[in-house]
Design an enzyme around this catalytic site. Structure first.
Site, PDB file in Angstrom:
ATOM      1  N   GLU A 143      -6.846  -7.671  -0.524  1.00 23.55           N
ATOM      2  CA  GLU A 143      -5.476  -7.693  -0.023  1.00 23.55           C
ATOM      3  C   GLU A 143      -5.473  -7.528   1.500  1.00 23.55           C
ATOM      4  OE1 GLU A 143      -3.257  -4.670  -2.414  1.00 23.55           O
ATOM      5  OE2 GLU A 143      -5.196  -4.571  -3.438  1.00 23.55           O
TER       6      GLU A 143
ATOM      7  N   GLN B 268      -7.669  -4.492   1.956  1.00 25.50           N
ATOM      8  CA  GLN B 268      -7.825  -3.506   0.890  1.00 25.50           C
ATOM      9  C   GLN B 268      -8.676  -4.134  -0.209  1.00 25.50           C
ATOM     10  OE1 GLN B 268      -6.362  -0.453   1.213  1.00 25.50           O
ATOM     11  NE2 GLN B 268      -6.589   0.492  -0.807  1.00 25.50           N
TER      12      GLN B 268
ATOM     13  N   ASP C  67     -11.117   1.212  -3.829  1.00 24.88           N
ATOM     14  CA  ASP C  67      -9.687   1.051  -3.578  1.00 24.88           C
ATOM     15  C   ASP C  67      -9.455   1.557  -2.159  1.00 24.88           C
ATOM     16  OD1 ASP C  67      -7.022   0.545  -3.739  1.00 24.88           O
ATOM     17  OD2 ASP C  67      -6.558   2.058  -5.252  1.00 24.88           O
TER      18      ASP C  67
ATOM     19  N   HIS D 274       3.758  -0.024  -2.568  1.00 27.58           N
ATOM     20  CA  HIS D 274       4.119  -1.446  -2.677  1.00 27.58           C
ATOM     21  C   HIS D 274       5.628  -1.697  -2.709  1.00 27.58           C
ATOM     22  CE1 HIS D 274      -0.021  -2.307  -2.908  1.00 27.58           C
ATOM     23  NE2 HIS D 274      -0.196  -2.283  -4.222  1.00 27.58           N
TER      24      HIS D 274
ATOM     25  N   HIS E  76      -1.132  -9.775  -4.040  1.00 31.71           N
ATOM     26  CA  HIS E  76      -1.912  -8.859  -4.871  1.00 31.71           C
ATOM     27  C   HIS E  76      -2.592  -9.607  -6.034  1.00 31.71           C
ATOM     28  CE1 HIS E  76      -3.163  -5.077  -6.583  1.00 31.71           C
ATOM     29  NE2 HIS E  76      -2.418  -4.367  -5.740  1.00 31.71           N
TER      30      HIS E  76
ATOM     31  N   TYR F 239      -5.380 -10.801  -8.562  1.00 31.20           N
ATOM     32  CA  TYR F 239      -6.595 -10.238  -9.147  1.00 31.20           C
ATOM     33  C   TYR F 239      -7.528 -11.398  -9.503  1.00 31.20           C
ATOM     34  CZ  TYR F 239      -4.338  -5.657  -9.995  1.00 31.20           C
ATOM     35  OH  TYR F 239      -3.703  -4.434  -9.872  1.00 31.20           O
TER      36      TYR F 239
ATOM     37  N   ASN G 232       0.840  -1.195   0.000  1.00 30.06           N
ATOM     38  CA  ASN G 232       0.000   0.000   0.000  1.00 30.06           C
ATOM     39  C   ASN G 232       0.883   1.258   0.000  1.00 30.06           C
ATOM     40  OD1 ASN G 232      -2.419   1.690   0.220  1.00 30.06           O
ATOM     41  ND2 ASN G 232      -3.427  -0.140   1.002  1.00 30.06           N
ATOM     42  N   ARG G 233       0.328   2.386   0.419  1.00 32.67           N
ATOM     43  CA  ARG G 233       1.000   3.674   0.211  1.00 32.67           C
ATOM     44  C   ARG G 233       1.601   4.248   1.494  1.00 32.67           C
ATOM     45  NH1 ARG G 233      -3.240   2.835  -2.955  1.00 32.67           N
ATOM     46  NH2 ARG G 233      -3.045   3.343  -5.181  1.00 32.67           N
TER      47      ARG G 233
END
Length: 412
Positions: free
Chosen positions: A377, A349, A313, A143, A212, A214, A117-118
């Site tokens: 996530e 997330q 998100d 990430h 991560h 999808y 994440n950020r």
């Protein structure tokens, strides 16, 4: 007969096979009443400009699920499960060849770190020393930076029912302090894929690991996920600004007050300062009465339309207990495929592939448009290193980071 030997990557009671095991050797073991087959094969060779090295693929197969995992980034490259009609489909996005994974892509199936994440402005301080990271997501670090854990080769060890990957992230890598030893272990038992994350450090460092992948339960390459049903076991979430960093908006609700109280209680138990705990409710918002209330299953397409949402998100705040608990469910009614996510992590997330734009060609040369997959996530809250009232984001020497996530696949 292949002799077993103990290995640092194994959890208590587990053992690893020596690296001398033949690459094509098929290993079988019976665990919890389910037979798991593990195969190992060469997937490709890394380009010389990226260090070279052989990339291996590990195939875990039970009677219900088949998973393919790469030694590059610990990537889940394929995951096949049965539908109601008994037919198997691959339900994760990715590429057919190594070349796709060595080009720029949105972290398909990968382990991301050292911090998932950020981190706002790519800055944080530890023990009075400030650190500046590479900015790879607008004004923020995302990430792990320019060359995070998703872009490196890991050392594999085969387990009877899975595979364990190890790497040493050296002091200063991507700007992070400390030599960090990391183990990521995938094990398959029947319908359940378990992912365990462990780490030890030589210096105090932030850490936040997740996978991560999808997913599209209709099958990868299906146009969208609007006919999926989603539920998340969270009473609160984190509103974010236009760079996806949690904001200071105040939302009053009993669940928010409870989180503030719970965080304060945990800090008292750890003898940490509590003066910042009153700020916890400034970023945490109650889901009740909003489009973020996913406590009951919602059909995703209709839900996005109803609340005029471009997608999700966002971090959803889970109960702050270090124990396995249900975090989310996803279901695709037309095929009957369903999955549950269980975790020990404090957050999840939920991302609906908002930035997919059809420019990437995936498996079978299929393009992946917006909202053609979702991610769940499990991880710590975003920018937790800069918010001491969020769950702890620091790992110190002598401690061990240890979290697990379980993905359970069913048909209904």
């Amino acid at each position: 007969m292949i002799a077993l030997k103990s290995c640092v990557c194994s959890a208590p009671g587990h053992h690893c096979f020596p690296l001398s095991v033949l690459p094509w050797q098929v290993l079988r073991a019976r665990f919890w009443g389910a037979m798991t087959e593990v195969k190992r094969e060469v997937f490709g060779q890394m380009p010389q400009e990226e260090g070279g090295g052989m990339v291996e693929k590990f195939i875990l197969k039970s009677d219900s699920v088949k998973v393919e995992i790469l030694s590059l980034g610990c990537i889940i490259a394929a995951l096949e499960m049965k539908g109601r009609d008994g037919e198997c489909s691959d339900v994760v996005l990715g590429f057919d060849t190594l070349e796709g994974y060595t080009r720029k892509h949105p972290f398909f199936g990968a382990i991301v770190g050292r911090v998932a994440n950020r981190i706002a402005k790519g800055r944080f301080a530890v023990d009075g020393k400030e650190y500046q990271l590479f900015l790879n997501n607008g004004p923020n670090s995302l990430h792990g930076g320019a060359r995070g854990f998703d872009k490196v080769l890991w050392s594999p060890q085969v387990l009877p029912n899975g595979v364990c990957f190890f790497r040493l992230s050296p002091d200063g890598e991507e700007g992070y302090p400390g030599d960090l030893k990391v183990w990521v272990t995938y094990t398959l038992s029947g319908r359940e894929l378990a992912i365990n994350y462990r780490a030890q450090t030589s210096k105090t460092t932030p850490i936040n690991l997740t996978n991560h992948a999808y997913f599209n339960l209709a099958g990868q390459g299906s146009r969208d996920i609007y006919d999926h049903e989603i539920s998340i076991e969270a009473d609160s979430y984190l509103p974010v600004d236009n760079t996806k960093i949690p904001t200071d908006r105040i939302r009053s609700h009993r669940s928010v007050l409870f989180i503030r109280w719970r965080l304060m209680f945990l800090k008292i138990c750890r003898a940490e300062p509590v003066q910042s705990c009153s700020r916890a409710g400034r970023e945490v918002a109650a889901v009740q009465g909003t489009g973020f209330d996913l406590r009951q299953p919602v059909k995703l397409g209709k839900h996005l339309q109803k609340f005029h949402l471009d997608g999700f998100d966002h971090n959803f705040c889970l109960p702050q207990v270090q124990a396995r608990r249900l975090a989310a469910r996803a279901r695709h009614p037309p095929t009957g495929r369903a999955m549950e996510v269980h975790t020990t992590q404090p957050g999840i997330q939920f991302y609906t592939g908002n930035n997919l734009d059809g420019s990437l060609k995936g498996k079978g040369a299929i393009t992946y448009p917006k909202h053609s997959a979702f991610c769940l996530e499990t991880q710590n809250w975003p920018d937790a290193i800069n918010k001491p009232h969020f769950p702890n984001a620091l790992l110190r020497p002598g401690e061990e980071y240890n979290h697990s996530t379980w993905l359970v696949f069913n048909t209904a």
